[in-house]
Scaffold this motif. Structure first.
Motif, PDB file in Angstrom:
ATOM      1  N   PRO A  22       0.843  -1.203   0.000  1.00 51.58           N
ATOM      2  CA  PRO A  22       0.000   0.000   0.000  1.00 51.58           C
ATOM      3  C   PRO A  22       0.876   1.251   0.000  1.00 51.58           C
ATOM      4  O   PRO A  22       2.009   1.229   0.478  1.00 51.58           O
ATOM      5  CB  PRO A  22      -0.784  -0.122   1.312  1.00 51.58           C
ATOM      6  CG  PRO A  22       0.064  -0.971   2.194  1.00 51.58           C
ATOM      7  CD  PRO A  22       0.834  -1.894   1.297  1.00 51.58           C
ATOM      8  N   ARG A  59      -4.800  -3.783   5.747  1.00 51.95           N
ATOM      9  CA  ARG A  59      -4.332  -4.026   4.373  1.00 51.95           C
ATOM     10  C   ARG A  59      -5.233  -5.016   3.647  1.00 51.95           C
ATOM     11  O   ARG A  59      -5.523  -4.839   2.452  1.00 51.95           O
ATOM     12  CB  ARG A  59      -2.868  -4.534   4.403  1.00 51.95           C
ATOM     13  CG  ARG A  59      -2.334  -5.043   3.070  1.00 51.95           C
ATOM     14  CD  ARG A  59      -2.273  -3.962   2.013  1.00 51.95           C
ATOM     15  NE  ARG A  59      -1.928  -4.462   0.703  1.00 51.95           N
ATOM     16  CZ  ARG A  59      -2.799  -4.971  -0.168  1.00 51.95           C
ATOM     17  NH1 ARG A  59      -4.086  -5.052   0.144  1.00 51.95           N
ATOM     18  NH2 ARG A  59      -2.392  -5.388  -1.339  1.00 51.95           N
ATOM     19  N   TYR A 265       1.011 -10.336   3.302  1.00 48.48           N
ATOM     20  CA  TYR A 265      -0.189  -9.539   3.020  1.00 48.48           C
ATOM     21  C   TYR A 265      -0.103  -8.734   1.720  1.00 48.48           C
ATOM     22  O   TYR A 265      -1.144  -8.404   1.141  1.00 48.48           O
ATOM     23  CB  TYR A 265      -0.494  -8.575   4.172  1.00 48.48           C
ATOM     24  CG  TYR A 265      -0.826  -9.225   5.503  1.00 48.48           C
ATOM     25  CD1 TYR A 265      -0.992 -10.600   5.624  1.00 48.48           C
ATOM     26  CD2 TYR A 265      -0.958  -8.465   6.651  1.00 48.48           C
ATOM     27  CE1 TYR A 265      -1.274 -11.187   6.850  1.00 48.48           C
ATOM     28  CE2 TYR A 265      -1.252  -9.048   7.884  1.00 48.48           C
ATOM     29  CZ  TYR A 265      -1.400 -10.406   7.975  1.00 48.48           C
ATOM     30  OH  TYR A 265      -1.674 -10.973   9.184  1.00 48.48           O
ATOM     31  N   ASN A 266       1.109  -8.425   1.281  1.00 46.45           N
ATOM     32  CA  ASN A 266       1.232  -7.579   0.088  1.00 46.45           C
ATOM     33  C   ASN A 266       1.668  -8.363  -1.151  1.00 46.45           C
ATOM     34  O   ASN A 266       1.942  -7.765  -2.187  1.00 46.45           O
ATOM     35  CB  ASN A 266       2.234  -6.450   0.359  1.00 46.45           C
ATOM     36  CG  ASN A 266       1.795  -5.591   1.524  1.00 46.45           C
ATOM     37  OD1 ASN A 266       0.669  -5.122   1.543  1.00 46.45           O
ATOM     38  ND2 ASN A 266       2.658  -5.417   2.506  1.00 46.45           N
ATOM     39  N   VAL A 332       0.891   2.722   6.293  1.00 46.68           N
ATOM     40  CA  VAL A 332       1.776   2.136   5.278  1.00 46.68           C
ATOM     41  C   VAL A 332       3.106   1.693   5.922  1.00 46.68           C
ATOM     42  O   VAL A 332       3.690   0.674   5.552  1.00 46.68           O
ATOM     43  CB  VAL A 332       2.004   3.186   4.163  1.00 46.68           C
ATOM     44  CG1 VAL A 332       3.143   2.813   3.271  1.00 46.68           C
ATOM     45  CG2 VAL A 332       0.720   3.362   3.352  1.00 46.68           C
ATOM     46  N   PHE A 335       4.273  -1.908   7.109  1.00 48.47           N
ATOM     47  CA  PHE A 335       4.732  -2.953   6.184  1.00 48.47           C
ATOM     48  C   PHE A 335       6.206  -2.815   5.820  1.00 48.47           C
ATOM     49  O   PHE A 335       6.744  -3.646   5.099  1.00 48.47           O
ATOM     50  CB  PHE A 335       3.811  -2.983   4.951  1.00 48.47           C
ATOM     51  CG  PHE A 335       2.391  -3.258   5.366  1.00 48.47           C
ATOM     52  CD1 PHE A 335       1.998  -4.547   5.679  1.00 48.47           C
ATOM     53  CD2 PHE A 335       1.480  -2.224   5.542  1.00 48.47           C
ATOM     54  CE1 PHE A 335       0.709  -4.810   6.140  1.00 48.47           C
ATOM     55  CE2 PHE A 335       0.192  -2.473   5.987  1.00 48.47           C
ATOM     56  CZ  PHE A 335      -0.195  -3.769   6.294  1.00 48.47           C
TER      57      PHE A 335
END
Ligand code: NAP
Length: 350
Positions: A22, A59, A265-266, A332, A335
């Motif tokens: 993100p 997220r 998660y990303n 943000v 992360f």
């Protein structure tokens, strides 16, 4: 200000669905108007938001495809998350003007909240103890701290003397999980992503050992060094390569409590985990955890943890930024590990 007058309301708006990491620009600072009175005859509540909690699960609400237990955010609407608020007006019998509450609210200065029974997005709890910083109800005495409690005591099945490993150990959940484990008489090791965090784990929270996973060329070697006799309990916050390295280091009948897997998660494609056969060899129990299933335990968590705070047995580090406009950067930053301790955003002081 007259009762039904509208006031301006700064908001953090979710722009559009996200892929990959993100960015601040996925959220926009905007302003709208809100009346500070609940609609006649409704059971809604108007709150003034004081503190917002930055949590990794937010997220997953940014994905077009919802994570399964909670819906995705709506593009064009404010971010919704845990926070600490003050009731300005209430049509609900359980809340009155002036009450301090923590629960799910909007990333905005004021929110109109509708509480529907059984909706996990309608959690609102009246704050009982105000002899601690109110911001603690975003973390230590809020969702993150309660997750540490419920996941540790309910899922990890801890015993005195157990060897306990906690990843993302300096964060909102990990720092408390480690301190509960110490108070139970366990041997506790944590990992985190900077030497500053490692220092806090050892010298502020009393972990027996800690390491900076970003400086370890081989996680398996690091774990063997810290746990020559193996791990009884892994409190999992990270997933991926960390989980893979932990598995062969588990002891017989060890427990892996999966609180989260932030490293995944990303990613558009989750990483593979190769050492799963260790679960068979060591007869390991691995179990997922969801905080909302355990809310009935909140009162006992609150009494125990508040007592520990008062007795100076538990410490909590918060990373506090001032101003709702700082929210996107703070969120943000989870992360990349820029937060040192629980990440909190101040919207207003009471
Ligand atoms: P947090 O630790 O305060 O913040 C996230 C931290 O994760 C960062 O500071 C960073 O610290 C670490 N991190 C970020 N990316 C990473 C990566 N790729 N590899 C390793 N570490 C990484 O967050 P928290 O609120 O305590 O949450 C911790 C975990 O618990 C998360 O997985 C979250 O989703 C989960 N959780 C689950 C529940 C539930 O009900 N299941 C409830 C609450 C939280 P470093 O500097 O150490 O990298």
């Amino acid at each position: 200000m007259a009762g039904g007058d509208e006031v301006s309301n700064k908001q953090i708006i979710f722009k559009d669905f996200v892929t990959g990491f993100p960015k601040e620009s996925d959220m926009i600072l905007s302003s709208s108007k809100i009346p500070l009175k609940v609609p006649q005859g409704s059971k809604a509540i108007v709150v003034k938001n004081l503190y917002l909690s930055c949590d990794p699960y937010l997220r997953s609400r940014m994905n077009r495809i919802p994570p399964g237990y909670i819906p995705s955010f709506t593009p064009g609407s404010p971010i919704v998350g845990f926070g600490v608020s003050k009731v300005i007006d209430s049509g609900h019998p359980d809340f009155k003007k002036g009450d301090l509450v923590w629960g799910v609210t909007g990333w905005e200065e004021y929110s109109l909240l509708t509480l529907t029974d059984g909706d996990i997005l309608a959690t609102l709890i009246k704050i009982k103890y105000t002899d601690v910083p109110l911001s603690y109800y975003t973390g230590l005495l809020g969702m993150a701290g309660f997750s540490a409690y419920a996941c540790f005591y309910e899922i990890c099945a801890p015993k005195k003397g157990d060897y306990v490993y906690i990843s993302a150990a300096s964060g909102g959940v990990g720092q408390l999980a480690g301190q509960y484990a110490k108070l139970m008489g366990c041997y506790v090791v944590g990992s985190a992503g900077s030497n500053e965090k490692v220092n806090i784990l050892k010298n502020k929270f009393g972990f027996d050992e800690a390491f900076n996973y970003k400086e370890e060329p081989d996680l398996n070697v690091a774990l063997k060094r810290c746990f020559p006799e193996g791990i009884d309990i892994y409190f999992e916050n990270v997933g991926g390569q960390m989980l893979d390295a932990v598995l062969p280091n588990m002891r017989e009948h060890g427990r892996i409590a999966v609180c989260g897997m932030i490293s995944q998660y990303n990613l558009e494609k989750p990483e593979g985990v190769h050492n799963l056969f260790s679960i068979v060899v060591k007869r390991v129990r691995m179990e997922g955890f969801m905080v909302f299933e355990h809310y009935h335990l909140y009162p006992q968590f609150l009494e125990l943890t508040h007592q520990y705070i008062k007795e100076g047995k538990i410490f909590y580090v918060e990373d506090i930024v001032e101003g709702i406009e700082k929210g996107p950067a703070a969120l943000v930053g989870l992360f990349t590990g820029s937060n040192v301790g629980k990440q909190v955003v101040v919207v207003a002081h009471e």
